[in-house]
Design an enzyme around this catalytic site. Structure first.
Site, PDB file in Angstrom:
ATOM      1  CE  LYS A 115      -1.842   3.037   1.906  1.00 13.12           C
ATOM      2  NZ  LYS A 115      -1.631   4.472   1.497  1.00 13.12           N
ATOM      3  CD  GLU A 140      12.733   4.075   8.947  1.00 15.19           C
ATOM      4  OE1 GLU A 140      12.709   5.023   9.775  1.00 15.19           O
ATOM      5  OE2 GLU A 140      12.809   4.229   7.734  1.00 15.19           O
ATOM      6  CB  CYS A 152      12.875   8.664   8.860  1.00 14.97           C
ATOM      7  SG  CYS A 152      13.948   7.647   7.852  1.00 14.97           S
ATOM      8  CD  GLU A 198       9.700  12.869  11.758  1.00 18.06           C
ATOM      9  OE1 GLU A 198       8.593  12.307  11.786  1.00 18.06           O
ATOM     10  OE2 GLU A 198      10.749  12.297  11.394  1.00 18.06           O
TER      11      GLU A 198
HETATM   12  P1  NAI Z   1       1.598   8.660   7.539  1.00 16.61           P
HETATM   13  O1  NAI Z   1       2.321   7.937   8.615  1.00 16.61           O
HETATM   14  O2  NAI Z   1       0.194   9.078   7.779  1.00 16.61           O
HETATM   15  O3  NAI Z   1       1.610   7.781   6.202  1.00 16.61           O
HETATM   16  C1  NAI Z   1       2.502   6.711   5.910  1.00 16.61           C
HETATM   17  C2  NAI Z   1       1.729   5.602   5.227  1.00 16.61           C
HETATM   18  O4  NAI Z   1       0.763   5.068   6.130  1.00 16.61           O
HETATM   19  C3  NAI Z   1       0.932   6.045   4.001  1.00 16.61           C
HETATM   20  O5  NAI Z   1       0.946   4.998   3.048  1.00 16.61           O
HETATM   21  C4  NAI Z   1      -0.461   6.242   4.562  1.00 16.61           C
HETATM   22  O6  NAI Z   1      -1.480   6.140   3.603  1.00 16.61           O
HETATM   23  C5  NAI Z   1      -0.535   5.108   5.543  1.00 16.61           C
HETATM   24  N1  NAI Z   1      -1.502   5.295   6.631  1.00 16.61           N
HETATM   25  C6  NAI Z   1      -2.001   6.450   7.125  1.00 16.61           C
HETATM   26  N2  NAI Z   1      -2.858   6.188   8.145  1.00 16.61           N
HETATM   27  C7  NAI Z   1      -2.881   4.845   8.303  1.00 16.61           C
HETATM   28  C8  NAI Z   1      -3.542   3.958   9.203  1.00 16.61           C
HETATM   29  N3  NAI Z   1      -4.348   4.406  10.164  1.00 16.61           N
HETATM   30  N4  NAI Z   1      -3.313   2.630   9.088  1.00 16.61           N
HETATM   31  C9  NAI Z   1      -2.473   2.156   8.142  1.00 16.61           C
HETATM   32  N5  NAI Z   1      -1.823   2.934   7.264  1.00 16.61           N
HETATM   33  C10 NAI Z   1      -2.020   4.266   7.340  1.00 16.61           C
HETATM   34  O7  NAI Z   1       2.491   9.903   7.128  1.00 16.61           O
HETATM   35  P2  NAI Z   1       2.007  11.234   6.364  1.00 16.61           P
HETATM   36  O8  NAI Z   1       0.619  11.622   6.758  1.00 16.61           O
HETATM   37  O9  NAI Z   1       2.289  11.021   4.930  1.00 16.61           O
HETATM   38  O10 NAI Z   1       3.039  12.274   6.975  1.00 16.61           O
HETATM   39  C11 NAI Z   1       2.819  12.775   8.292  1.00 16.61           C
HETATM   40  C12 NAI Z   1       4.102  12.847   9.056  1.00 16.61           C
HETATM   41  O11 NAI Z   1       4.674  11.573   9.200  1.00 16.61           O
HETATM   42  C13 NAI Z   1       5.200  13.665   8.409  1.00 16.61           C
HETATM   43  O12 NAI Z   1       5.036  15.015   8.670  1.00 16.61           O
HETATM   44  C14 NAI Z   1       6.423  13.089   9.061  1.00 16.61           C
HETATM   45  O13 NAI Z   1       6.633  13.688  10.318  1.00 16.61           O
HETATM   46  C15 NAI Z   1       6.078  11.636   9.257  1.00 16.61           C
HETATM   47  N6  NAI Z   1       6.644  10.768   8.205  1.00 16.61           N
HETATM   48  C16 NAI Z   1       7.734  10.013   8.494  1.00 16.61           C
HETATM   49  C17 NAI Z   1       8.311   9.235   7.521  1.00 16.61           C
HETATM   50  C18 NAI Z   1       9.521   8.418   7.792  1.00 16.61           C
HETATM   51  O14 NAI Z   1      10.296   8.167   6.879  1.00 16.61           O
HETATM   52  N7  NAI Z   1       9.730   7.944   9.000  1.00 16.61           N
HETATM   53  C19 NAI Z   1       7.802   9.197   6.149  1.00 16.61           C
HETATM   54  C20 NAI Z   1       6.608   9.985   5.951  1.00 16.61           C
HETATM   55  C21 NAI Z   1       6.077  10.740   6.954  1.00 16.61           C
END
Ligand code: NAI
Ligand code: MG
Length: 495
Positions: A178, A252, A286, A387
């Site tokens: 996904k 991660e 990250c 973050e």
């Molecule tokens: P997110 O954590 O919401 O999204 C990451 C993935 O999880 C996407 O594929 C999303 O569709 C999916 N997702 C969202 N809600 C979910 C749920 N309840 N159950 C299962 N999957 C779900 O991250 P988002 O909204 O894109 O970014 C928000 C913040 O997250 C950023 O501002 C940043 O701080 C952090 N982030 C950290 C990353 C990393 O590399 N550790 C990468 C992207 C975002």
């Protein structure tokens, strides 16, 4: 890109729209144009994908595949990535606004990731144990866990997917991916290559959509393991969901990583390293070195050099190889970054450079934020604790090594850390004292397929890359073989 193409999902070897035909748009963060339509999977689409993955795991050619067969498929997949790297890089840039010059190299390198895990597929993974139990030969084998859900983010969509996909496939699992709703197209185009490489139907499936699709996938009882990269908030939700049925997880998550500059460092090198650590990928990594800890003796000099270089970073079209920093990836992230800049100001942090959108009218349609440095930050401020995931560095002064360690470790996160010093003994001491999954000395933000990567504390669970990764995608089975051949009656040994 002027035409809007409509993409389909890959389920059980077939390309298809969502069951209810719903779609969403992919928006280019550089020009604000919508350039692709992507299906929003329904729960029944998710169910079909998991069912296909389950069937492919239990029956058919994948279930009986040899390590050599899996290695051969991974090598072919790697070759296809190399052949199509230009297109894959370009699509990622259209989706997330990262620099082509950064993404191009990263994408070609993914072939090596496939080749490494092809080798791992054929490497010895079990052990023969020294048994002290009489007449017993004891050994372990590692077996695939089953159906893996790979839920990925937008910042490095293909790299972070391959970190999961390669070890999962090497070990013989099947996968439902996904991708992030911000970057689904690159994953769908990659899935064509997976098919072309010859992986059997159902071994790799892709369902697209936003958070609810990820939630439906992680709640599905047919999923044995969830591999996730993204926010700590969603990671915790996934851990709770997984706990209900004791599904395996690797997470991660976020970071607020310290990049620590000692007075004995090569300061010019440290400025470059700190800039690369926080402003590469517009700060959207990250492992971003977002807390810059600087010794008080060199603080003024360092802050000035850092602000000057930052001021001169060239923003522009991410597809232009001369551009030094691209856009933020999506509107919600853009709003979040700007709101954190306001938070920092209201907390009394001193704005040294940046702090706003650029004035250049040529950049007005793009989600640009000027690279930003705040000085005189203390570690209790929100801007030092949360973050941002954007081009915002904060400078924190420290007194001595103990002070640096205390500040560096005073965070809920523990993903990465950097140390800048010419003192070898100090370098080794710092590596041991910092509570983080990766520590770089006199460099920052290096990763490689051989090197385990992952977080301490709220930065995650488990490790990706290297031989450690295979442990995340296998169960250990212990076999006991009796070599004595006589089993006596346990209740009447003399009979
Ligand atoms: P997110 O954590 O919401 O999204 C990451 C993935 O999880 C996407 O594929 C999303 O569709 C999916 N997702 C969202 N809600 C979910 C749920 N309840 N159950 C299962 N999957 C779900 O991250 P988002 O909204 O894109 O970014 C928000 C913040 O997250 C950023 O501002 C940043 O701080 C952090 N982030 C950290 C990353 C990393 O590399 N550790 C990468 C992207 C975002
Ligand atoms: Mg989210």
């Amino acid at each position: 890109m002027t035409t809007t193409e409509t993409y389909e999902m890959l389920i059980d070897g077939k390309w298809r729209a969502a069951a209810d035909s719903a779609t969403f748009a992919s928006i280019n963060p550089f020009d604000g144009e919508s350039w692709a339509q992507i299906p929003t999977a329904t729960n029944s689409d998710v169910d079909d994908a998991v069912t296909a993955a389950r069937r492919a795991f239990e029956e058919g050619p994948w279930a009986t595949s040899t390590p050599l067969q899996r290695a051969t498929l991974l090598r072919r997949f790697g070759d296809l990535i190399k052949d199509n790297a230009d297109e894959l890089a370009r699509i990622q840039v259209l989706e997330n606004g990262k620099l082509i010059r950064e993404v191009a190299g990263q994408t070609i390198a993914l072939a090596n990731h496939c080749y490494f895990f092809a080798g791992v597929a054929e490497s010895p993974l079990g052990e023969t144990l020294a048994s002290s139990v009489p007449n017993m030969q004891v050994f372990t084998v590692r077996e695939p866990i089953g159906v893996v859900a790979a839920i990925t983010p937008w910042n490095s969509p293909l790299a972070l997917l391959l970190w999961k996909l390669c070890p999962a496939l090497a070990a013989g699992n099947t996968v439902v991916i996904k991708p992030s709703e911000v970057t689904p197209v690159s994953t769908l185009v990659l899935a064509r290559l997976i098919q072309e490489a010859g992986f059997p139907d159902g071994v790799v499936n892709v369902v697209t959509g936003a958070g609810p699709v990820g939630a439906a996938l992680s709640e599905h009882h047919g999923v044995d393991k969830i591999a996730f990269t993204g926010s700590t908030a969603v990671g915790k939700k996934i851990a709770v969901t997984a706990a209900e049925r004791l599904a395996r997880v690797s997470l991660e998550l976020g970071g607020k990583s310290p990049n620590i500059v000692f007075p004995d460092a090569d300061l010019a090198g440290a400025v470059n390293g700190v800039i690369a650590g926080i402003f590469a990928a517009t700060g959207q990594t990250c492992m971003a070195g977002s807390r810059v800890l600087v010794h008080e003796d060199v603080y003024d000099e360092f802050a000035k050099a850092l602000a000057t270089r930052t001021e001169n970073i060239r923003l522009g079209d991410p597809l232009d190889p001369d551009t030094e920093m691209g856009t933020v990836a999506c509107k919600s992230q853009f709003d979040k970054v700007l709101s954190y800049i306001e938070v920092a100001k209201s907390e009394g942090a001193q704005l040294l450079t940046g702090g706003s959108r650029p004035e250049d009218p040529g950049l007005a349609k793009g989600l640009f934020v000027r690279p930003t440095v705040f000085g005189n930050v203390t570690n209790d401020m929100r801007i030092a604790r949360e973050e941002v995931f954007g081009p915002v560095a904060v400078l924190i002064k420290f007194r001595d090594e103990d002070d640096a360690v205390r500040i560096a470790n005073d965070t809920v996160f523990g993903l990465a850390a950097g140390v800048w010093t010419r003192d070898v003994a100090r370098a080794h001491r710092m590596v041991r004292r910092l509570r983080a999954g990766s520590v770089w000395v006199n460099n920052y933000r290096k990763t490689n397929y051989v090197a385990p990567f992952g977080g301490f504390k709220e930065s995650g669970i488990g490790r990706e890359n290297g031989f450690h990764a295979i442990e995340e995608y296998t169960e250990v089975k212990t076999a006991w073989i009796d070599t004595g051949n006589t089993i006596t009656d346990p209740f009447n040994p003399r009979a």
